[in-house]
Motif scaffolding. Sequence first.
Motif, short mmCIF file in Angstrom:
data_model
loop_
_atom_site.label_atom_id
_atom_site.label_comp_id
_atom_site.label_asym_id
_atom_site.label_seq_id
_atom_site.Cartn_x
_atom_site.Cartn_y
_atom_site.Cartn_z
N ARG A 63 0.85 -1.22 0.00
CA ARG A 63 0.00 0.00 0.00
C ARG A 63 0.87 1.25 0.00
NH1 ARG A 63 -3.25 -0.75 4.76
NH2 ARG A 63 -3.76 -2.91 4.41
N MET A 64 1.92 1.23 0.78
CA MET A 64 2.77 2.41 0.95
C MET A 64 3.61 2.69 -0.31
SD MET A 64 4.18 1.94 4.85
CE MET A 64 5.53 3.06 4.58
N PHE A 65 4.16 1.65 -0.93
CA PHE A 65 5.15 1.86 -1.97
C PHE A 65 4.69 1.55 -3.39
CE2 PHE A 65 7.75 0.84 1.86
CZ PHE A 65 8.30 2.10 2.01
N LEU A 66 3.62 0.81 -3.54
CA LEU A 66 3.22 0.42 -4.88
C LEU A 66 1.93 1.07 -5.35
CD1 LEU A 66 4.10 -3.40 -4.81
CD2 LEU A 66 5.49 -1.49 -5.62
N VAL A 67 1.40 1.97 -4.59
CA VAL A 67 0.15 2.63 -4.99
C VAL A 67 0.44 3.83 -5.84
CG1 VAL A 67 -1.86 3.90 -4.14
CG2 VAL A 67 -1.17 1.80 -3.06
#
Length: 110
Positions: free
Chosen positions: A106-110
């Motif tokens: 959620r933090m890095f691939l959105v």
Amino acid sequence: MDKQVQTINTGPNYKRIYHDFIESKCPDKREYVKKYLSKDTMSLSDVLKINNIIFLDGLSESQKFKSYDKQAIFEMLDYQKEHQLNNSQLAKHFKLSRNTVTKWKRMFLV
């Protein structure tokens, strides 16, 4: 006049962390990790191997000592893509929580 040297924080200093931890908590494992701590830079696989050596007993208490920088997180997420693993499989492989993997995505691939 003394010049102050600014250092750029590039993430956790694993060499120092592990060296201090081994000296204080488990000096008997010093010989097993010496080759990893003697390297100039440590890769994710080096960090994971040292973790396995130090925390071989598998106690859940050892989980509180884990810390990963962005580069390590991205390496794990790339590993997931390369090997076509779901979050549960990746978490089991790296001994993480499924919730941690989901949070990272959620933090890095959105």
